[in-house]
Motif scaffolding. Structure first.
Motif, PDB file in Angstrom:
ATOM      1  N   GLY A  27       0.805  -1.219   0.000  1.00  0.00           N
ATOM      2  CA  GLY A  27       0.000   0.000   0.000  1.00  0.00           C
ATOM      3  C   GLY A  27       0.839   1.270   0.000  1.00  0.00           C
ATOM      4  O   GLY A  27       2.074   1.240  -0.146  1.00  0.00           O
ATOM      5  N   PHE A  28       0.155   2.371   0.172  1.00  0.00           N
ATOM      6  CA  PHE A  28       0.747   3.714   0.207  1.00  0.00           C
ATOM      7  C   PHE A  28       1.727   3.800   1.386  1.00  0.00           C
ATOM      8  O   PHE A  28       1.402   3.361   2.490  1.00  0.00           O
ATOM      9  CB  PHE A  28      -0.407   4.700   0.389  1.00  0.00           C
ATOM     10  CG  PHE A  28      -0.024   6.141   0.524  1.00  0.00           C
ATOM     11  CD1 PHE A  28       0.772   6.758  -0.426  1.00  0.00           C
ATOM     12  CD2 PHE A  28      -0.489   6.893   1.594  1.00  0.00           C
ATOM     13  CE1 PHE A  28       1.091   8.105  -0.315  1.00  0.00           C
ATOM     14  CE2 PHE A  28      -0.180   8.237   1.716  1.00  0.00           C
ATOM     15  CZ  PHE A  28       0.611   8.836   0.761  1.00  0.00           C
ATOM     16  N   SER A  93      -4.625  -2.343   0.688  1.00  0.00           N
ATOM     17  CA  SER A  93      -5.080  -0.955   0.605  1.00  0.00           C
ATOM     18  C   SER A  93      -4.822  -0.354  -0.779  1.00  0.00           C
ATOM     19  O   SER A  93      -5.399  -0.828  -1.747  1.00  0.00           O
ATOM     20  CB  SER A  93      -4.433  -0.142   1.725  1.00  0.00           C
ATOM     21  OG  SER A  93      -5.149   1.044   1.886  1.00  0.00           O
ATOM     22  N   MET A  94      -3.908   0.608  -0.950  1.00  0.00           N
ATOM     23  CA  MET A  94      -3.644   1.118  -2.305  1.00  0.00           C
ATOM     24  C   MET A  94      -3.221  -0.039  -3.220  1.00  0.00           C
ATOM     25  O   MET A  94      -3.536  -0.038  -4.419  1.00  0.00           O
ATOM     26  CB  MET A  94      -2.558   2.200  -2.283  1.00  0.00           C
ATOM     27  CG  MET A  94      -2.248   2.785  -3.653  1.00  0.00           C
ATOM     28  SD  MET A  94      -0.951   4.036  -3.640  1.00  0.00           S
ATOM     29  CE  MET A  94       0.518   3.022  -3.530  1.00  0.00           C
ATOM     30  N   TYR A  97      -6.256  -1.331  -4.677  1.00  0.00           N
ATOM     31  CA  TYR A  97      -6.767  -0.498  -5.785  1.00  0.00           C
ATOM     32  C   TYR A  97      -6.010  -0.861  -7.071  1.00  0.00           C
ATOM     33  O   TYR A  97      -6.585  -0.905  -8.160  1.00  0.00           O
ATOM     34  CB  TYR A  97      -6.575   1.005  -5.542  1.00  0.00           C
ATOM     35  CG  TYR A  97      -6.989   1.588  -4.203  1.00  0.00           C
ATOM     36  CD1 TYR A  97      -7.963   0.994  -3.421  1.00  0.00           C
ATOM     37  CD2 TYR A  97      -6.408   2.773  -3.731  1.00  0.00           C
ATOM     38  CE1 TYR A  97      -8.338   1.562  -2.198  1.00  0.00           C
ATOM     39  CE2 TYR A  97      -6.781   3.347  -2.525  1.00  0.00           C
ATOM     40  CZ  TYR A  97      -7.735   2.734  -1.760  1.00  0.00           C
ATOM     41  OH  TYR A  97      -8.089   3.302  -0.561  1.00  0.00           O
ATOM     42  N   ARG A 127     -12.974  12.993   0.476  1.00  0.00           N
ATOM     43  CA  ARG A 127     -11.658  12.344   0.493  1.00  0.00           C
ATOM     44  C   ARG A 127     -10.709  13.035  -0.492  1.00  0.00           C
ATOM     45  O   ARG A 127      -9.526  13.201  -0.230  1.00  0.00           O
ATOM     46  CB  ARG A 127     -11.870  10.873   0.127  1.00  0.00           C
ATOM     47  CG  ARG A 127     -10.744   9.930   0.435  1.00  0.00           C
ATOM     48  CD  ARG A 127     -10.737   9.544   1.899  1.00  0.00           C
ATOM     49  NE  ARG A 127      -9.577   8.749   2.232  1.00  0.00           N
ATOM     50  CZ  ARG A 127      -9.578   7.420   2.304  1.00  0.00           C
ATOM     51  NH1 ARG A 127     -10.675   6.752   2.107  1.00  0.00           N
ATOM     52  NH2 ARG A 127      -8.468   6.781   2.609  1.00  0.00           N
ATOM     53  N   ARG A 131      -7.149  14.683   0.184  1.00  0.00           N
ATOM     54  CA  ARG A 131      -5.901  14.335  -0.527  1.00  0.00           C
ATOM     55  C   ARG A 131      -5.147  15.627  -0.887  1.00  0.00           C
ATOM     56  O   ARG A 131      -3.931  15.699  -0.763  1.00  0.00           O
ATOM     57  CB  ARG A 131      -6.188  13.585  -1.825  1.00  0.00           C
ATOM     58  CG  ARG A 131      -6.930  12.279  -1.693  1.00  0.00           C
ATOM     59  CD  ARG A 131      -6.029  11.100  -1.593  1.00  0.00           C
ATOM     60  NE  ARG A 131      -6.789   9.868  -1.670  1.00  0.00           N
ATOM     61  CZ  ARG A 131      -6.563   8.784  -0.917  1.00  0.00           C
ATOM     62  NH1 ARG A 131      -5.587   8.771  -0.036  1.00  0.00           N
ATOM     63  NH2 ARG A 131      -7.286   7.694  -1.056  1.00  0.00           N
ATOM     64  N   MET A 188      -4.309   8.063  -6.375  1.00  0.00           N
ATOM     65  CA  MET A 188      -5.454   7.488  -5.635  1.00  0.00           C
ATOM     66  C   MET A 188      -6.673   8.396  -5.774  1.00  0.00           C
ATOM     67  O   MET A 188      -7.806   7.924  -5.865  1.00  0.00           O
ATOM     68  CB  MET A 188      -5.098   7.313  -4.152  1.00  0.00           C
ATOM     69  CG  MET A 188      -4.162   6.153  -3.902  1.00  0.00           C
ATOM     70  SD  MET A 188      -4.032   5.726  -2.145  1.00  0.00           S
ATOM     71  CE  MET A 188      -2.935   6.992  -1.530  1.00  0.00           C
ATOM     72  N   ILE A 215      -9.349   3.787   7.748  1.00  0.00           N
ATOM     73  CA  ILE A 215      -9.081   4.256   6.375  1.00  0.00           C
ATOM     74  C   ILE A 215     -10.128   3.657   5.423  1.00  0.00           C
ATOM     75  O   ILE A 215     -10.625   4.323   4.518  1.00  0.00           O
ATOM     76  CB  ILE A 215      -7.661   3.827   5.912  1.00  0.00           C
ATOM     77  CG1 ILE A 215      -6.606   4.209   6.947  1.00  0.00           C
ATOM     78  CG2 ILE A 215      -7.330   4.375   4.538  1.00  0.00           C
ATOM     79  CD1 ILE A 215      -6.347   5.676   7.101  1.00  0.00           C
ATOM     80  N   HIS A 239      -6.022  -0.887  10.233  1.00  0.00           N
ATOM     81  CA  HIS A 239      -5.785  -0.923   8.786  1.00  0.00           C
ATOM     82  C   HIS A 239      -4.620  -1.833   8.359  1.00  0.00           C
ATOM     83  O   HIS A 239      -4.642  -2.388   7.276  1.00  0.00           O
ATOM     84  CB  HIS A 239      -5.519   0.522   8.332  1.00  0.00           C
ATOM     85  CG  HIS A 239      -5.402   0.696   6.863  1.00  0.00           C
ATOM     86  ND1 HIS A 239      -6.430   0.409   5.992  1.00  0.00           N
ATOM     87  CD2 HIS A 239      -4.360   1.140   6.093  1.00  0.00           C
ATOM     88  CE1 HIS A 239      -6.031   0.676   4.756  1.00  0.00           C
ATOM     89  NE2 HIS A 239      -4.783   1.106   4.787  1.00  0.00           N
TER      90      HIS A 239
HETATM   91  C1  MLT Z   1      -3.002   2.850   1.958  1.00  0.00           C
HETATM   92  O1  MLT Z   1      -2.812   2.369   3.095  1.00  0.00           O
HETATM   93  O2  MLT Z   1      -2.568   2.307   0.932  1.00  0.00           O
HETATM   94  C2  MLT Z   1      -3.740   4.164   1.843  1.00  0.00           C
HETATM   95  O3  MLT Z   1      -3.879   4.742   3.098  1.00  0.00           O
HETATM   96  C3  MLT Z   1      -5.054   4.025   1.176  1.00  0.00           C
HETATM   97  C4  MLT Z   1      -5.758   5.337   0.977  1.00  0.00           C
HETATM   98  O4  MLT Z   1      -5.281   6.385   1.433  1.00  0.00           O
HETATM   99  O5  MLT Z   1      -6.822   5.321   0.348  1.00  0.00           O
END
Ligand code: MLT
Length: 261
Positions: A27-28, A93-94, A97, A127, A131, A188, A215, A239
């Motif tokens: 993830g991020f 998480s990311m 995505y 959101r 960002r 994102m 999150i 998370h």
């Molecule tokens: C993540 O953990 O990858 C991010 O926090 C995801 C997000 O900010 O949507």
């Protein structure tokens, strides 16, 4: 670790084990090292590829925006270079995505899809505004942003239960370059809705959501999976389930993969 060049950009990845391939997508603010504990449960049966995404870990930045599709294209180029056809994707998480973007762009290359603390929905308007605020903070002081962002990921008890792991996670996150952080936030922010994939894609899917994930709220995920043919597991904690619930997610993932690989 190995290096692969994608559009003049150096990408760092690890590749171990033998068997059907699992592609791990962090993830991020994370990097491929986040999977270390989970990998120890999987690498006897599978080939495990864990990649530092564009602008994370030891991989370079590619642009000023890293869309989910850019990251998915890079992952496709890597598996093509390694002459792999089908992979099981595990995204946190990311990373989830990005796994969804990959699954949409390259469906023939997906054996199964596992989303950990992730969502198929795009950012809400609120959101997106957050960002942009985050990008302003990052530009002023990226270390302060990263420290704050990583602390907020964990459930309240986690800081007492896993202080060393959380400190190691934070130290890794602090190495994320400024451009990598901004490019991911921008990417994102503009990601698209991929909820249809949960309902209409042909490969097996596993979604793991945490009760106290601030999150990715659990209720959102319950709505997304309602009526979809997915294996859905709810676990305790926040998370970063790879730290907070490592044995539990290892056992859920292992039994899902045994049935579906
Ligand atoms: C993540 O953990 O990858 C991010 O926090 C995801 C997000 O900010 O949507």
């Amino acid at each position: 670790m190995n290096t692969f060049t994608y559009k003049n950009t150096a990408i760092n990845y690890s590749d171990s084990g033998k068997g059907n391939t699992i592609l791990l997508i962090h993830g991020f603010l994370e990097n491929s090292s986040m999977w270390f504990d989970l990998t120890s449960h999987l690498d006897k049966r599978y080939r495990i590829i864990s990649v530092d995404l564009l602008g994370h870990g030891k991989s370079d930045c590619y642009g000023y925006v890293h869309t989910m599709e850019d990251q998915a294209d890079m992952l496709f180029a890597l598996i093509s270079e390694l002459r792999l056809r089908k992979v099981s994707l595990i995204g946190h998480s990311m990373g989830g995505y990005i796994a969804l973007a990959f699954a949409e762009l390259y469906p023939d290359n997906v054996r199964s899809l596992i989303l950990l603390n992730s969502s198929a929905q795009p950012d809400s308007d609120e959101r997106r505004i957050n960002r942009d605020r985050a990008i302003d903070v990052v530009k002023k002081n990226s270390n302060a942003f990263t420290r704050m962002a990583t602390q907020n990921l964990f459930d309240k008890d986690a800081h007492n239960l896993f202080p060393e792991k959380i400190e190691a996670f934070t130290q890794q996150a602090l190495k994320t370059p400024l451009q990598g952080i901004i490019a991911s936030l921008e990417g994102m922010k503009i990601r698209i809705d991929r909820e249809a994939l949960l309902h209409f894609s042909p490969y097996p899917k596993l979604i793991i959501a945490s009760k106290n994930d601030t999150i990715i709220p659990l209720d959102d995920i319950k709505n997304q999976v309602a009526g979809a043919e997915v294996t859905f597991e709810i676990i305790p904690g926040g998370h970063v389930s790879t730290i907070e619930q490592e044995p539990k997610i290892a056992s859920i993932i292992t039994s899902f993969l045994k049935k579906n690989n």
